[in-house]
Design a protein around this motif. Structure first.
Motif, short mmCIF file in Angstrom:
data_model
loop_
_atom_site.label_atom_id
_atom_site.label_comp_id
_atom_site.label_asym_id
_atom_site.label_seq_id
_atom_site.Cartn_x
_atom_site.Cartn_y
_atom_site.Cartn_z
N PRO A 59 4.41 -4.20 -29.62
CA PRO A 59 4.75 -3.05 -28.46
C PRO A 59 3.30 -3.25 -27.58
N SER A 60 3.72 -3.02 -26.30
CA SER A 60 2.62 -3.26 -25.13
C SER A 60 1.78 -1.93 -24.95
N LEU A 62 0.31 -0.55 -27.44
CA LEU A 62 -0.71 -0.39 -28.43
C LEU A 62 -2.29 -0.10 -27.91
N PRO A 63 -2.96 0.31 -28.62
CA PRO A 63 -4.52 0.47 -28.12
C PRO A 63 -4.85 -1.04 -28.19
N TYR A 64 -5.88 -1.40 -27.27
CA TYR A 64 -6.33 -2.62 -27.07
C TYR A 64 -6.79 -3.33 -28.33
N LEU A 65 -7.67 -2.78 -28.98
CA LEU A 65 -8.06 -3.76 -30.45
C LEU A 65 -7.07 -3.79 -31.21
N GLU A 66 -5.96 -2.87 -31.44
CA GLU A 66 -4.88 -2.92 -32.34
C GLU A 66 -3.93 -4.26 -31.67
N ARG A 67 -3.59 -4.29 -30.52
CA ARG A 67 -3.18 -5.19 -30.10
C ARG A 67 -3.32 -6.51 -30.15
N VAL A 68 -4.69 -6.47 -29.85
CA VAL A 68 -5.51 -7.89 -29.94
C VAL A 68 -5.31 -8.47 -31.33
N GLY A 69 -5.47 -7.58 -32.49
CA GLY A 69 -5.42 -7.81 -33.85
C GLY A 69 -3.82 -8.48 -34.25
N GLN A 70 -3.12 -7.69 -33.95
CA GLN A 70 -1.84 -8.10 -34.09
C GLN A 70 -1.43 -9.57 -33.56
N LEU A 71 -1.94 -9.81 -32.29
CA LEU A 71 -1.47 -10.94 -31.67
C LEU A 71 -2.40 -11.98 -32.37
N LYS A 72 -3.60 -11.91 -32.84
CA LYS A 72 -4.13 -12.81 -33.46
C LYS A 72 -3.59 -13.10 -34.83
#
Length: 188
Positions: A59-60, A62-72
């Protein structure tokens, strides 16, 4: 766009793995450097495609750090899948093909249930169904879906594990080994 560093890293990984596990294949290549460079580029492109496809699920909002973590995490998962598909699965398949038909069949038979155990399981399922029919007061014995799936699987495996390799052609042994591997991978 292909990331040259990434492509080079995957080419090196592939060359090391193939050289270790398939040295005869690598030795027979006309131009191993070109082959592995091309494979590295293909892995990089496929990884980019898979990452792009998988990352659409994040989901776009998401809080920044959570989104980065999921993308990694998605990137790592995509990399594992692509490396398995394009580098390691061909090694495993080639190693299977390099073994003799008899070795392949013996390995598959070694992973299959022993004929005596299979017969005992068939009897056990029959008794389970009979007991259930008696407990429920049913006139006919019926099998649950799970019991039927197990029976169907065993009835497909049974004729294959009773074959005598000494009476089989090489082609028959290869076909039987492949059929057994497929059935064993789908064991209920």
């Amino acid at each position: 766009m292909v990331n040259e560093f990434e492509s080079s890293r995957y080419a090196t990984l592939a060359r090391q793995a193939w050289s270790e596990h398939l040295p005869r294949v690598v030795a027979q290549m006309d131009n191993p450097s070109a082959f592995f460079a091309s494979l590295g580029e293909q892995v990089s492109v496929r990884l980019g495609q898979m990452y792009e496809q998988m990352s659409r699920q994040v989901p776009s909002n998401l809080p920044y750090l959570e989104r980065v973590g999921q993308l990694k995490a998605i990137r790592k998962q995509a990399e594992e899948l692509v490396l398995q598909e394009m580098i390691f699965d061909p090694i495993a398949q080639s190693q299977i093909e390099d073994r003799s038909a008899r070795e392949q069949l013996e390995e598959a038979l070694g992973q299959a249930p022993h004929p005596r155990d299979l017969e005992m399981d068939l009897i056990s399922i029959r008794h389970e169904a009979e007991d259930e029919a008696e407990d429920e007061g049913w006139e006919e014995v019926t099998y649950s879906q799970e019991q039927q799936d197990r029976l169907d699987w065993m009835l497909q495996v049974r004729p294959l594990i009773h074959l005598d390799p000494s009476q089989m052609s090489e082609e028959s042994m290869l076909e039987t080994a492949a059929a057994l591997r497929t059935l064993l991978s789908k064991r209920p």
